[in-house]
Structure formats: structure tokens, C-alpha cells
Write a protein that holds these residues in place. Structure first.
Motif, PDB file in Angstrom:
ATOM      1  N   ARG A 182     -42.997   9.725 -56.747  1.00  0.00           N
ATOM      2  CA  ARG A 182     -44.198  10.491 -57.139  1.00  0.00           C
ATOM      3  C   ARG A 182     -44.049  10.914 -58.598  1.00  0.00           C
ATOM      4  NH1 ARG A 182     -41.939  14.102 -52.627  1.00  0.00           N
ATOM      5  NH2 ARG A 182     -40.651  12.257 -52.477  1.00  0.00           N
ATOM      6  N   ARG A 183     -45.187  11.251 -59.219  1.00  0.00           N
ATOM      7  CA  ARG A 183     -45.140  11.762 -60.584  1.00  0.00           C
ATOM      8  C   ARG A 183     -44.523  13.159 -60.561  1.00  0.00           C
ATOM      9  NH1 ARG A 183     -50.883  12.169 -62.869  1.00  0.00           N
ATOM     10  NH2 ARG A 183     -49.909  12.527 -64.910  1.00  0.00           N
ATOM     11  N   ASN A 184     -43.540  13.379 -61.429  1.00  0.00           N
ATOM     12  CA  ASN A 184     -42.938  14.708 -61.559  1.00  0.00           C
ATOM     13  C   ASN A 184     -43.473  15.339 -62.845  1.00  0.00           C
ATOM     14  OD1 ASN A 184     -39.725  14.813 -60.024  1.00  0.00           O
ATOM     15  ND2 ASN A 184     -41.240  13.224 -59.688  1.00  0.00           N
ATOM     16  N   ILE A 185     -44.103  16.481 -62.716  1.00  0.00           N
ATOM     17  CA  ILE A 185     -44.628  17.189 -63.886  1.00  0.00           C
ATOM     18  C   ILE A 185     -43.884  18.512 -63.984  1.00  0.00           C
ATOM     19  CG2 ILE A 185     -46.690  18.182 -64.967  1.00  0.00           C
ATOM     20  CD1 ILE A 185     -48.329  16.144 -63.236  1.00  0.00           C
TER      21      ILE A 185
ATOM     22  N   PRO B 297     -48.544  13.682 -56.943  1.00  0.00           N
ATOM     23  CA  PRO B 297     -47.827  14.304 -58.062  1.00  0.00           C
ATOM     24  C   PRO B 297     -47.311  15.680 -57.666  1.00  0.00           C
ATOM     25  CG  PRO B 297     -50.195  14.192 -58.513  1.00  0.00           C
ATOM     26  CD  PRO B 297     -49.971  13.493 -57.227  1.00  0.00           C
TER      27      PRO B 297
ATOM     28  N   ALA C 287     -52.208  16.162 -63.721  1.00  0.00           N
ATOM     29  CA  ALA C 287     -52.233  15.653 -62.333  1.00  0.00           C
ATOM     30  C   ALA C 287     -53.615  15.105 -61.999  1.00  0.00           C
ATOM     31  CB  ALA C 287     -51.853  16.782 -61.371  1.00  0.00           C
TER      32      ALA C 287
ATOM     33  N   GLU D 164     -42.786  14.178 -66.631  1.00  0.00           N
ATOM     34  CA  GLU D 164     -43.719  14.503 -67.710  1.00  0.00           C
ATOM     35  C   GLU D 164     -43.584  16.004 -67.958  1.00  0.00           C
ATOM     36  OE1 GLU D 164     -46.443  12.017 -64.942  1.00  0.00           O
ATOM     37  OE2 GLU D 164     -47.696  12.659 -66.636  1.00  0.00           O
TER      38      GLU D 164
ATOM     39  N   ARG E 254     -55.301  11.029 -62.438  1.00  0.00           N
ATOM     40  CA  ARG E 254     -55.391   9.930 -61.473  1.00  0.00           C
ATOM     41  C   ARG E 254     -56.256  10.442 -60.317  1.00  0.00           C
ATOM     42  NH1 ARG E 254     -49.851   8.290 -62.323  1.00  0.00           N
ATOM     43  NH2 ARG E 254     -49.756   7.807 -64.547  1.00  0.00           N
TER      44      ARG E 254
END
Ligand SMILES: CCc1nc(N)nc(N)c1OCCCOc1ncccc1N1CCC(C(F)(F)F)CC1
Length: 183
Positions: free
Chosen positions: A70-73, A49, A99, A87, A102
Motif C-alpha cells: 500500500r502507499r505509505n504517507i 493508502p 491519498a 511519501e 487515486r
């Protein structure tokens, strides 16, 4: 896990590219183009992330929004802020909690200066691309340049690549990969 064992939180990494004087940004972007650094960024962060501030999100070319794979925060104080594919949260603390949901080993803070400042004292690793402009094309600082954070004394330079000298980009800009780890 089922037995309620606490999963270890991801380790926090910061990644940035800086030119002479620690400049990381100008006019909402980066005043250079070093394709090798894009590849380096991708390689370091892929699968983990990434946390970034709104301005950095807005600086991303559309084809990279969200950063693929990948997760974008995205951190912003604006509660109703639409970030397609990301997110959105209101603080770096909330972003780190997101983050940690997970079992990633790392979470990477990818900019900008405000994010780096807010989290560097909790970070474990810094991946810094050190850029040096060609002698014939000196990098002239500007008043509103954005700068990398000071690196706390607790960090040690644990690797430099190349050990001696530097690489030269197709764009003529010289660069080195530096890694700092918290002692
Ligand atoms: C790379 C730029 C970069 N370098 C290092 N070493 N640390 C960073 N914190 C960083 O800033 C990431 C956010 C801004 O990013 C971009 N800003 C302008 C143009 C392109 C990008 N990139 C291209 C590669 C893309 C991929 F997903 F492929 F990696 C991500 C977006």
C-alpha cells in the motif's frame, strides 16, 4: 474522469489497538504483542493508502517499513526527512490530498495519537482493537503513556466481534474488534 467528473474522495478510517484505559503507546511502541491484531490490521488496511506520523513510522520494525502492499504517507514537519519507501508530507491535510489522488475507497490513518486527534473529526470509521490483559498479568498504566482520542458523539458502535465475551490471544491477552461509524 475525462468529463471532469469529480472523483469522490476516499473515506477516512482510523485504526488503533488500545489496552486498559485507552493506552495505545509507550516508549515509542506498543507494550504488548498480539499477533492476531497484526493480522487484523493487515486485513483492514491492505491495498489502501495509509497515513501515519513520523514517530509511528519510526516505530515500525524495519521489515515493515514501508508497510507492504500500500502507499505509505508519512506526516512530519521536517521538510528534508528521508523515509525510504514512503511519501513524506508536512500536514495531515496534505496527506489526505495525496491519498485522494487515486480512486481509493478508503484511506487509513494508522497512528499516532497526534494524527488521530487531528483527523478524527473528519473520519468516517474507527476500527478499534480493545485489549484486556490477563488477570494474572495486569496492565499497569505509566505516566507518559499515549492515549487513544476521545470518540466523538457522532460515532456509533456498529459492530463488535465477538458480540459476547472476547477472544484470547496466544499471549493470554484478551481482545475484541470494535467498529464505529459516523452516524
Ligand atoms: C499492527 C499494530 C496496529 N494495530 C492496530 N489495530 N492499529 C494500528 N494502527 C497498529 O499500528 C500500525 C503501525 C505500527 O505497526 C507495528 N508496530 C509494531 C510492530 C508491528 C507493526 N506492524 C505489524 C503488521 C504490519 C503489516 F503491514 F503487516 F500490517 C504493519 C506494522
Amino acid at each position: 474522469g475525462a468529463d471532469g467528473a469529480r472523483r469522490p474522495s476516499p473515506r477516512i478510517g482510523l485504526i488503533w489497538a488500545e489496552a486498559e484505559g485507552g493506552v495505545i503507546g509507550r516508549d515509542g511502541g506498543m507494550p504488548w504483542h498480539v499477533p492476531e491484531d497484526l493480522a487484523h490490521f493487515k486485513q483492514v488496511t491492505i491495498g489502501a493508502p495509509v497515513i501515519m506520523g513520523r514517530k509511528t513510522w519510526e516505530s515500525l520494525p524495519h521489515r515493515f517499513r514501508p508497510l507492504p502492499g500500500r502507499r505509505n504517507i508519512v506526516v512530519t514537519r521536517r521538510s528534508d526527512w528521508p523515509a525510504e519507501g514512503a511519501e513524506v508530507t508536512g500536514s495531515i491535510e496534505a496527506a489526505l490530498e495525496l491519498a485522494a489522488e487515486r480512486h481509493d475507497e478508503w484511506v487509513w490513518v494508522t497512528g499516532g495519537a497526534e494524527m488521530y486527534q487531528a483527523v478524527i473529526d473528519r473520519a468516517h470509521r474507527l476500527e478499534v482493537t480493545e485489549l484486556r490483559h490477563a488477570d494474572g498479568d495486569p496492565f499497569v498504566p505509566a505516566d507518559d503513556d499515549v492515549h487513544a482520542p476521545m470518540i466523538p458523539a457522532a460515532f456509533r458502535l456498529t459492530s463488535a466481534d465477538p458480540i459476547e465475551g472476547e477472544y484470547v490471544s496466544r499471549s493470554g491477552i484478551r481482545y475484541r474488534w470494535l467498529r464505529y461509524d459516523r452516524a
